[in-house]
Design a protein around this motif. Structure first.
Motif, short mmCIF file in Angstrom:
data_model
loop_
_atom_site.label_atom_id
_atom_site.label_comp_id
_atom_site.label_asym_id
_atom_site.label_seq_id
_atom_site.Cartn_x
_atom_site.Cartn_y
_atom_site.Cartn_z
N ASP A 100 -25.87 1.40 17.25
CA ASP A 100 -25.79 1.52 15.87
C ASP A 100 -24.70 2.79 15.72
O ASP A 100 -23.89 3.08 14.79
CB ASP A 100 -26.87 1.72 15.06
CG ASP A 100 -27.83 0.56 14.73
OD1 ASP A 100 -26.89 -0.41 14.61
OD2 ASP A 100 -29.14 0.38 14.51
N ILE A 137 -22.52 3.79 17.46
CA ILE A 137 -20.92 3.58 17.61
C ILE A 137 -20.56 2.71 16.47
O ILE A 137 -19.51 2.70 16.02
CB ILE A 137 -21.05 2.74 19.03
CG1 ILE A 137 -21.09 3.55 20.12
CG2 ILE A 137 -19.40 2.13 19.12
CD1 ILE A 137 -21.39 3.02 21.39
N GLU A 138 -21.39 1.63 16.11
CA GLU A 138 -20.95 0.59 15.13
C GLU A 138 -20.68 1.27 13.58
O GLU A 138 -19.68 1.14 12.90
CB GLU A 138 -22.32 -0.22 14.80
CG GLU A 138 -22.09 -1.53 13.87
CD GLU A 138 -20.93 -2.34 14.44
OE1 GLU A 138 -20.92 -2.80 15.51
OE2 GLU A 138 -20.26 -2.90 13.45
N TYR A 139 -21.50 2.38 13.41
CA TYR A 139 -21.32 3.12 12.29
C TYR A 139 -20.25 4.24 12.41
O TYR A 139 -19.88 5.05 11.40
CB TYR A 139 -22.51 3.81 11.65
CG TYR A 139 -23.49 2.51 10.81
CD1 TYR A 139 -23.38 2.55 9.65
CD2 TYR A 139 -24.48 1.78 11.65
CE1 TYR A 139 -24.01 1.66 8.99
CE2 TYR A 139 -25.03 0.85 10.93
CZ TYR A 139 -24.81 0.64 9.66
OH TYR A 139 -25.53 -0.18 8.93
N GLY A 140 -19.85 4.46 13.59
CA GLY A 140 -18.87 5.40 13.77
C GLY A 140 -19.13 7.07 13.67
O GLY A 140 -18.15 7.61 13.23
N VAL A 141 -20.41 7.51 13.85
CA VAL A 141 -20.57 8.66 13.65
C VAL A 141 -20.00 9.42 14.93
O VAL A 141 -19.58 8.84 16.02
CB VAL A 141 -22.07 8.95 13.72
CG1 VAL A 141 -22.76 8.22 12.50
CG2 VAL A 141 -22.81 8.62 15.03
N SER A 142 -20.07 10.77 14.90
CA SER A 142 -19.29 11.40 15.81
C SER A 142 -20.14 13.00 16.10
O SER A 142 -20.80 13.17 15.36
CB SER A 142 -17.86 11.77 15.63
OG SER A 142 -17.73 12.45 14.48
N LEU A 154 -23.53 11.69 17.35
CA LEU A 154 -23.59 10.36 18.42
C LEU A 154 -24.21 10.84 19.65
O LEU A 154 -24.75 9.95 20.26
CB LEU A 154 -21.88 10.52 18.61
CG LEU A 154 -21.43 9.27 19.47
CD1 LEU A 154 -21.96 8.05 18.96
CD2 LEU A 154 -20.07 9.61 19.56
N VAL A 170 -24.65 8.66 23.64
CA VAL A 170 -23.36 8.24 23.84
C VAL A 170 -22.40 9.44 24.20
O VAL A 170 -22.40 10.45 23.58
CB VAL A 170 -22.69 7.57 22.39
CG1 VAL A 170 -21.12 7.29 22.78
CG2 VAL A 170 -23.55 6.67 21.95
N THR A 222 -18.03 10.14 7.96
CA THR A 222 -18.84 9.22 8.57
C THR A 222 -20.01 9.36 8.74
O THR A 222 -21.07 8.36 9.07
CB THR A 222 -18.10 8.58 9.86
OG1 THR A 222 -17.39 9.78 10.46
CG2 THR A 222 -16.84 7.87 9.53
N ALA A 229 -22.04 8.56 5.88
CA ALA A 229 -21.99 6.92 5.85
C ALA A 229 -23.22 6.31 6.24
O ALA A 229 -23.68 5.23 6.04
CB ALA A 229 -20.70 6.33 6.06
N TYR A 247 -15.60 1.31 18.68
CA TYR A 247 -15.62 2.33 17.63
C TYR A 247 -14.08 2.39 16.80
O TYR A 247 -13.23 2.48 17.39
CB TYR A 247 -15.66 3.73 18.74
CG TYR A 247 -15.82 4.98 18.04
CD1 TYR A 247 -17.42 5.41 17.79
CD2 TYR A 247 -15.08 5.88 17.34
CE1 TYR A 247 -17.58 6.37 17.23
CE2 TYR A 247 -15.33 6.81 16.78
CZ TYR A 247 -16.75 7.25 16.67
OH TYR A 247 -17.19 8.31 15.96
N SER A 266 -18.67 0.68 9.85
CA SER A 266 -18.19 2.13 9.51
C SER A 266 -16.94 1.80 8.56
O SER A 266 -16.53 2.91 7.97
CB SER A 266 -17.72 2.94 10.76
OG SER A 266 -16.81 2.20 11.58
#
Lengths: 364, 122
Positions: A207, A209-214, A218, A223, A331, A334, B22, B72
């Motif tokens: 999730d 990666i899918e939601y693009g958190v960093s 992350l 990750v 993100t 989000a 990503y 995202s």
């Protein structure tokens, strides 16, 4: 039982900006969260198109007023790429030292306000602000400013570092190491703190990666991704450090990752101080600088304290034609509806606080 | 890499299956006659980046939503439709991202008029 709709805000309990949440609850279980943003929209991307490259710096350090120097560095780094300017070697090390101090200051402010979000943990807030203020005073001695430094110049920094810079920085990291180590006594050993955070707001690696958190969010999901390692800039590839990882993905893991990152930053500063070469670090003065004729699109990335920042620049003759900003907190916010779904209402701010958002860079 | 509007979803699905899981950013650039929509994708394992560009003529600003491929994309697409006036086909949430804004004009387009509109009319 019918669901009830609660309006939270528009306010944030810990002064990261103004955020409004619409929360649907069934009893005290959250069914749905909808963030409403935009209260701090200044139109930075549009404003940047109207001014010359180096006039824009003061917009970019206000994108994240908790870590102004990091954004400033990202913007100036991007302009350096547009102009094709190399950063002087000593300036690379000074930038690393200052950026890592900025990362510690950001995490300290986050930790203090996060404990405040959890309620009744004001001791920690006072402690972290005490340490953060030492860093700000150090910045004042080096750059002349406490918060909005305007310190980066093309190819270097604004002015040479003071003569006692090394001793000053050594004393500060020694102080920080000693004091930050003490926090575990009131946090990790505190049952209330652990109960509030463990198993709350779990984000799986897929999730994340899918939601693009960093950034730390992350990495707390297990990750391995850090721009300092994957796309090294300055002298980061010459300095030995490791990237803290946690597999749990809950709020407590996000706290642990940030906590360990502070010690890694201290290590980076120590190594950079030892490896720092002599010479000249002062960059070019601010004046009309026209980029080379071929207009390549530049993508510049940096590991900001909150995650990965990215600038997409389409250059033009004197002004940028378009600058697009990837703000890490954008993100990271989000993902909140996903994390809060099914959680208890009391845990909402334990989750929101652990994401480390600042509204100035979300609304832009 | 430039791709056609019709093959966007197919291309993104293929790229995602190849490990580019990503989505870093969706953004747009207004070149007056046409708009470029940019998708920056990233492979966490190999640390590679791939960039797709979709060219849209200024008089036909419509593009499919990619939210079913990358979750995202939600916030980015809302930002795109608000700031550039692009119609995102297939989106469920129509609400604008930034409040207190009628969304009639697209502020990041190059033909946006600055300042007080009433003053310009005088």
């Amino acid at each position: 039982m019918p669901t009830m709709r609660i309006n939270v805000g528009p306010v944030h309990p810990s002064t990261h900006g103004v955020l409004r949440l619409i929360v649907d609850v069934d009893g005290d279980t959250i069914k749905k969260v909808e963030p409403h943003i935009g209260f701090l929209h200044r139109g930075v991307e549009k404003l940047s198109e109207t001014r010359m490259y180096m006039q824009n710096v003061s917009y970019y350090n206000k994108l994240d007023y908790v870590a102004p120097l990091s954004w400033e560095d990202l913007y100036v780094g991007a302009v350096e790429s547009v102009m094709g300017i190399e950063v002087k070697e000593q300036a690379q090390y000074i930038r690393i030292i200052m950026l890592e101090f900025q990362r510690i200051a950001n995490h300290l402010l986050w930790l203090g306000t996060f404990c405040n979000d959890l309620g009744q943990m004001f001791t920690e807030f006072m402690w972290t602000f005490r340490e953060r203020d030492k860093i700000l005073k150090f910045f004042e001695r080096v750059t002349g400013q406490r918060m909005f430094y305007n310190y980066m110049r093309l190819g270097g920094i604004r002015k040479p570092v003071p003569s006692n810079f090394n001793d000053d920085a050594y004393n500060l990291i020694e102080y920080l190491y000693k004091n930050i180590s003490e926090y575990t006594k009131v946090l990790d050993a505190n049952n209330i703190f652990k109960e509030r955070l463990k198993g709350v707001g779990i984000l799986s690696a897929e999730d994340a990666i899918e939601y693009g958190v960093s950034g730390p969010v992350l990495r707390a999901s297990g990750v391995y991704e850090d721009v300092r390692k994957s796309h090294p800039y300055y002298a980061y590839n010459k300095i030995n450090f490791h990237v803290p990882l946690k597999a749990e993905g809950d709020s407590f893991a996000r706290y642990q990752v940030r906590y360990e990152e502070m010690f890694q930053s201290i290590k980076i500063i120590r190594d950079a101080l030892m490896a720092m070469p002599g010479g000249d670090a002062v960059g070019m003065p601010v004046k009309l600088i026209i980029p080379p004729a071929k207009n390549n699109i530049i993508i510049e990335r940096r590991e900001l304290p909150k995650g990965e920042g990215l600038l997409y620049i389409v250059p033009d003759k004197q002004k940028p034609y378009r600058i697009s900003i990837r703000a890490p907190a954008f993100t990271n916010l989000a993902v909140l509806p996903k994390l809060a779904e099914g959680a208890k209402y009391a845990d909402l701010f334990a989750i929101l606080g652990s994401l480390d958002i600042v509204m100035a860079e979300i609304d832009r | 890499m430039e791709i056609k509007r019709e093959e966007l979803i197919k291309k993104l699905e293929d790229t995602k299956a190849n490990g580019y899981t990503y989505l870093k950013k969706i953004t747009a650039v207004d070149y007056i006659n046409y708009l470029n929509i940019i998708y920056i994708l990233y492979n966490i394992d190999t640390k590679n980046e791939i960039i797709f560009e979709v060219k849209l003529p200024s008089n036909d600003l419509k593009i499919d939503t990619v939210i079913n491929v990358y979750k995202s994309a939600d916030f980015y697409e809302r930002e795109l439709s608000e700031m550039f006036g692009i119609e995102i086909i297939g989106r469920k949430i129509k609400r604008l991202l930034l409040e207190e804004w009628d969304g009639a004009e697209a502020p990041l387009r190059k033909n946006f008029i600055w300042g007080n509109k009433d003053y310009k009319k005088l």
